[in-house]
Design an enzyme around this catalytic site. Sequence first.
Site, PDB file in Angstrom:
ATOM      1  N   CYS A  68      33.468 -11.663   0.343  1.00 30.51           N
ATOM      2  CA  CYS A  68      32.686 -12.248   1.428  1.00 30.51           C
ATOM      3  C   CYS A  68      33.611 -12.992   2.386  1.00 30.51           C
ATOM      4  CB  CYS A  68      31.637 -13.201   0.856  1.00 30.51           C
ATOM      5  SG  CYS A  68      30.696 -14.110   2.093  1.00 30.51           S
ATOM      6  N   CYS A 146      24.402 -17.713  -2.985  1.00 31.66           N
ATOM      7  CA  CYS A 146      25.205 -18.393  -1.971  1.00 31.66           C
ATOM      8  C   CYS A 146      25.242 -19.878  -2.320  1.00 31.66           C
ATOM      9  CB  CYS A 146      24.618 -18.186  -0.579  1.00 31.66           C
ATOM     10  SG  CYS A 146      25.615 -18.928   0.747  1.00 31.66           S
ATOM     11  N   GLN A 251      21.683 -28.417  13.745  1.00 32.58           N
ATOM     12  CA  GLN A 251      22.854 -28.656  12.909  1.00 32.58           C
ATOM     13  C   GLN A 251      22.643 -27.998  11.553  1.00 32.58           C
ATOM     14  OE1 GLN A 251      25.618 -29.964  13.933  1.00 32.58           O
ATOM     15  NE2 GLN A 251      25.048 -31.021  15.815  1.00 32.58           N
ATOM     16  N   ASP A 346      27.545 -33.880  23.034  1.00 31.44           N
ATOM     17  CA  ASP A 346      27.637 -32.964  21.888  1.00 31.44           C
ATOM     18  C   ASP A 346      27.662 -31.535  22.425  1.00 31.44           C
ATOM     19  OD1 ASP A 346      27.617 -31.735  19.442  1.00 31.44           O
ATOM     20  OD2 ASP A 346      25.512 -32.136  19.022  1.00 31.44           O
ATOM     21  N   CYS A 372      32.494 -29.639  17.705  1.00 27.93           N
ATOM     22  CA  CYS A 372      32.716 -28.643  16.661  1.00 27.93           C
ATOM     23  C   CYS A 372      34.047 -27.933  16.878  1.00 27.93           C
ATOM     24  CB  CYS A 372      31.566 -27.637  16.638  1.00 27.93           C
ATOM     25  SG  CYS A 372      31.323 -26.766  18.198  1.00 27.93           S
TER      26      CYS A 372
END
Length: 414
Positions: A68, A146, A251, A346, A372
């Site tokens: 993955c 996951c 988020q 942001d 980010c």
Amino acid sequence: MTETLTISRVGGQGDGIAETPTGPVFAPLTLPGETVRGEVRDGRLEGAEILTPSAERITPVSPHYGDCGGCSLQHWAAGPYLDWKREQVRLALARERIETEIEATVATPPGTRRRLALHARRAEDGRVVLGFKARKSWRLVEVTACPIADPRLVSAFPALARVAEAFLEHPKSAPTLHVTATLTGLDVDVTGVERRTGGLSGDARMRAIAAAAEAGLARLSLAGEVLMMERQPKVAFGPATVPLPPGGFLQAVPEAEAAMVARAVEAVRGAKKIADLFCGAGTFTFPLATVAPVLAADGSAAGIAALKAGIGTGPGMKGITAEARDLFRRPLAPYDLRGCDAVVLDPPRAGALEQTRQLPGTKAAVVVGVSCNPVTFARDARVLIDAGFRLERVSPVDQFLWSAHVELVGVFRR
């Protein structure tokens, strides 16, 4: 040609790096200090045999590790892994000649990611499978577990595969299910469906809707177009409850969001009016409104509509005004920000250069940058610092667990 190499460091994309006379060699899934062996092609060593493992190497928890494309740092012990993320922030700032206090990286636990982008394909045996892309490949890795995801998402994988089947109607369709766990259930927006031939047929739409209803989804949409809604997907931002628009940004991890929001709110305490720029549906807006009135702006009209719908849904908030505006092409000028003595930004990964250039001309004494992308954050930070702001501190946040991705909150004052 087979080579034996020693890994000296982990690079910014999470690959181990060995320095050689002909240049660096990148070796995925390796750690500093390890001796590895394998065939080097075009500066990469894939499928490295680890001859001497690092003391920092741990056993990965995912059955899909190594195949993955996600969670590529799952083999690294928590302490050095979080220190490495902090170091990536320091390096990004150093490129802009910026020094400041960098706090320890805020960790997030496994099993908390509330949104996933699941690719759907039909396997050779005819089954519809969901998964993620393999490393450096378009090949799909079927995912049955996951460890980073909210258990509500994982338990829904079989039902989501049945929903996805209808969107594979056209052979050129490559649907991606953007699945979000909300207060009222799972919200799914599907992209990647072939449209040039007329899009999804009426029959396929009905099959998708029936599968979504059987799965108990709150809502199913196709690239933002609502196909079925049993319950309005809602999220909590501070004291407010906000309806999430189809395909709307949220988020990824509530714990990471809470850490970033807490730092922003603390930084602006005492402000008389706050601007929340690139506000989305109000992740920061509503918590900030417990401190002072907020002027909110974002390029997404759907996000602003959702934010407005959340006004008045919770107690203890000051006034909020919101505007849909492209802050890249039409940044808010000092006149637009009059009265604002604190600003929170942001932006997406591209950063907020044009909007940042407007801030020195305002009366803002504090600016909080949420990012980010440490590289574009550092670029924008240089603009504020050159104009007389001081970067007081930066807090790295590990929102995307076991990946090379790092987020941060930076506080500027003047």
